[in-house]
Design an enzyme around this catalytic site. Structure first.
Site, mmCIF file in Angstrom:
data_model
loop_
_atom_site.group_PDB
_atom_site.id
_atom_site.type_symbol
_atom_site.label_atom_id
_atom_site.label_comp_id
_atom_site.label_asym_id
_atom_site.label_seq_id
_atom_site.Cartn_x
_atom_site.Cartn_y
_atom_site.Cartn_z
ATOM 1 N N TYR A 125 -8.112 28.639 -75.579
ATOM 2 C CA TYR A 125 -8.103 29.063 -76.981
ATOM 3 C C TYR A 125 -9.467 29.623 -77.365
ATOM 4 C CZ TYR A 125 -7.568 28.776 -82.063
ATOM 5 O OH TYR A 125 -7.506 29.072 -83.400
ATOM 6 N N LYS A 172 -10.303 33.481 -78.495
ATOM 7 C CA LYS A 172 -10.839 33.821 -79.808
ATOM 8 C C LYS A 172 -12.198 34.524 -79.693
ATOM 9 C CE LYS A 172 -7.369 32.413 -82.296
ATOM 10 N NZ LYS A 172 -6.566 33.352 -83.097
ATOM 11 N N ASP A 205 7.350 39.578 -81.011
ATOM 12 C CA ASP A 205 6.646 38.799 -79.991
ATOM 13 C C ASP A 205 5.386 39.597 -79.684
ATOM 14 O OD1 ASP A 205 5.571 37.663 -77.724
ATOM 15 O OD2 ASP A 205 7.458 37.559 -76.619
#
Length: 190
Positions: free
Chosen positions: A160, A164, A68
């Protein structure tokens, strides 16, 4: 193919996170075809089993390990599990998630899930990998899978895109600091 004749990774240990699907699966297969011993990592090891068997059937060397990426203890345990084979010379930081909905509908939990996996996870895996490489007195290559959305945006995926962009900057920061240890850090922006 012709590309695989250009580089060989025989005897080198490679770790691929988020290996249970998509790009991670592809990276694992390419590394195995080039002769690397590939450790495939995902939260659920059972989801990796068919890929491990496929690589082995094709003559490659692969194993599955639980990971994880957002949990530092899990990251350390993954590298400890690989320690019998040495420090990975190649790490593909590919684990990633997204939650697709309008920014004003994204919850704190959505944001945390995406940032913990995509950015914190990338950081935890890259820095632990580098510590192991340095301790082993070896260089290596860390490849962080960012996204074109690390440089531009699209609707419905704000956390997201934020994560990134962070991966791109983390890559630059680590590349600067790790060069003295002969560790290359690069990002891919698919």
């Amino acid at each position: 193919g012709a590309l695989l004749q250009k580089f060989r990774l025989d005897g080198q240990l490679a770790l691929v996170t988020g290996a249970s699907s998509g790009l991670g699966q592809h990276f694992a297969q390419v590394l195995a075809q080039a002769g690397a011993r590939v450790a495939l990592a995902a939260r659920r090891v059972d989801k990796l089993q068919s890929l491990v068997e496929g690589i082995q059937r094709a003559g490659g060397d692969a194993m599955a390990v639980a990971l994880d990426v957002g949990d530092a203890a899990s990251v350390r345990a993954c590298f400890d599990a690989l320690a019998a084979f040495g420090a990975p010379a190649i790490v593909v930081n590919n684990a990633g998630v997204t939650v697709t909905k309008a920014a004003l509908e994204q919850t704190e939990d959505d944001y945390d899930q995406v940032l913990d996996t995509n950015l914190k996870g990338c950081w935890l895996v890259a820095t632990e990998a580098a510590r192991r490489m340095v301790a082993a007195g070896q260089g290596g290559s860390i490849v962080n899978v960012a996204s074109i959305l690390g440089q531009r945006v699209a609707g419905g995926v704000a956390p997201y895109a934020i994560s990134k962009a962070g991966v791109v900057q983390a890559t630059k920061a680590l590349a600067l600091e790790l060069a003295r240890h002969q560790i290359r850090v690069n990002a891919l922006l698919p």
